[in-house]
Write a protein that holds these residues in place. Structure first.
Motif, short mmCIF file in Angstrom:
data_model
loop_
_atom_site.label_atom_id
_atom_site.label_comp_id
_atom_site.label_asym_id
_atom_site.label_seq_id
_atom_site.Cartn_x
_atom_site.Cartn_y
_atom_site.Cartn_z
N GLN A 1 0.83 -1.20 0.00
CA GLN A 1 0.00 0.00 0.00
C GLN A 1 0.87 1.26 0.00
N CYS A 2 1.92 1.22 0.80
CA CYS A 2 2.84 2.36 0.86
C CYS A 2 3.44 2.64 -0.52
N TYR A 3 3.94 1.61 -1.17
CA TYR A 3 4.55 1.76 -2.49
C TYR A 3 3.53 2.30 -3.50
N GLU B 1 7.38 8.56 6.32
CA GLU B 1 6.48 9.64 5.89
C GLU B 1 5.08 9.11 5.62
N TRP B 2 5.01 7.97 4.94
CA TRP B 2 3.71 7.38 4.61
C TRP B 2 2.96 6.96 5.88
N LYS C 1 -1.49 8.16 9.89
CA LYS C 1 -1.91 8.47 11.26
C LYS C 1 -2.48 9.88 11.35
N GLU C 2 -1.86 10.82 10.62
CA GLU C 2 -2.37 12.19 10.63
C GLU C 2 -3.79 12.23 10.07
N GLU C 3 -4.04 11.49 8.98
CA GLU C 3 -5.37 11.44 8.40
C GLU C 3 -6.36 10.77 9.35
N LYS C 4 -5.91 9.68 9.99
CA LYS C 4 -6.76 8.96 10.92
C LYS C 4 -7.18 9.85 12.09
N TYR C 5 -6.21 10.52 12.71
CA TYR C 5 -6.54 11.35 13.85
C TYR C 5 -7.24 12.64 13.43
N GLY C 6 -7.00 13.06 12.18
CA GLY C 6 -7.74 14.21 11.65
C GLY C 6 -9.22 13.88 11.54
N LYS C 7 -9.54 12.67 11.07
CA LYS C 7 -10.94 12.24 10.99
C LYS C 7 -11.54 12.12 12.38
#
Length: 331
Positions: free
Chosen positions: A100-102, A200-201, A206-212
């Motif tokens: 998924q990262c790639y 970075e990925w 995590k940023e997107e998860k905690y943003g939601k």
């Protein structure tokens, strides 16, 4: 302000000198705050406040989102375990996460368009939510890895036996003309994803998860405020900017979490005939209140139009909340 938590962060990669900062959680007279202090070697420290208020739940959501953002920017905590049990640099994730990262490193906008159109058509045809057909990440992986056979499709995260059986042949046809310069199996991906790319990925996820999570907490706070102020469903629908069905689902969830939504329920049921309420409560007592469809079949005509069906289900949701609260009060 009394500091109740403090942790220092450092960033050395890609910089001439080590950059330092610290995250904090503080409390003063019942008001919580969290944020970031930069710690320059010279000059004045700068502060970025992430949250200030009285909600511990919102504080935590804001704090986790802020920490994830700083870690995505390359800062690392002196005290480990800020967002996970063990820091990612001490272990490599399993192959599906690396795949998924790639895949997420590529812009596949043009190749994705036919796949999205297919998903939209399938969603309408099967009357299922689009992400249940295929998620955005699954479509991205299809466009990047371009499987040619069903066996190759099995190697892509998200494509299990049932999904391949239902959609596999169609999906292979959709990506058949896309170019491919790599081989299957996809084990080679583990060796080409660098630690820097993975870091970075990982923290972007995590940023997107905690943003939601933060958005969800803020929306819940706004919804509860509207209910306390006596707003109707129609007013809440306009204020929240979401569909009526989604609004009702969130009100249901608030009730399950123990919040008092009964004033809104009573307001919405004020025009409902008492006999209909009694019949609904009798049906819930006999059939249970977990599933709405059996209750609908007992109480309303099968031939209702689409608009009437939606209104009746809406009433049932309100009646169910009232029934549960009445039953709890009687215990």
């Amino acid at each position: 302000m009394e500091i109740v938590f403090l942790n220092r962060f450092e960033r050395t990669e890609g910089t001439a000198d080590t950059e330092r900062g610290q995250v904090f959680i503080g409390e003063e007279q019942g008001t919580w705050s969290s944020g970031w202090h930069s710690l320059p070697d010279q000059g004045e420290a700068k502060q970025d406040v992430w949250y200030e208020g009285m909600s511990w739940e919102e504080l935590l959501a804001s704090f986790r989102h802020g920490v994830a953002r700083k870690m995505r920017e390359g800062f690392r905590p002196l005290l480990d375990g800020m967002l996970e049990d063990a820091p990612f640099w001490e272990r490599r994730p399993p192959l599906p996460a690396l795949l998924q990262c790639y895949a997420d490193q590529f812009d596949m906008s043009e190749a994705l368009e036919p796949l999205r159109l297919w998903r939209r058509a399938k969603s309408a045809e099967e009357k299922r939510t689009a992400y249940l057909i295929a998620t955005n990440r699954e479509l991205q992986s299809l466009a990047v890895y371009v499987p040619r056979t069903l066996e190759e499709l099995k190697q892509i995260p998200g494509f299990g036996h049932k999904k391949i059986e239902r959609y596999g042949t169609e999906l292979l046809e959709l990506v058949r003309e896309l170019p491919r310069d790599h081989e299957f199996p996809l084990d080679w991906v583990a060796s080409v994803v660098s630690d820097e790319t993975l870091a970075e990925w990982t923290f972007k996820q995590k940023e997107e998860k905690y943003g939601k999570s933060l958005t969800s907490v803020q929306e819940k706070k706004k919804l509860l405020a509207g209910i306390r102020q006596g707003h109707s469903l129609a007013e809440l629908e306009k204020e929240m900017g979401i569909s009526r069905r989604l609004l009702l689902e969130r009100i249901d969830r608030l009730d399950e979490e123990g919040y008092d939504v009964l004033p809104l329920v009573e307001q919405e049921l004020s025009a409902v005939d008492a006999a209909e309420i009694d019949e609904a409560e009798k049906a819930m007592g006999e059939l249970g209140d977990k599933f709405l469809k059996p209750l609908y079949q007992r109480l309303y005509a099968e031939g209702d139009g689409a608009g009437e069906t939606e209104r009746n289900y809406e009433k049932l949701r309100m009646l169910r909340i009232r029934f549960r609260r009445t039953r709890q009060s009687a215990v």
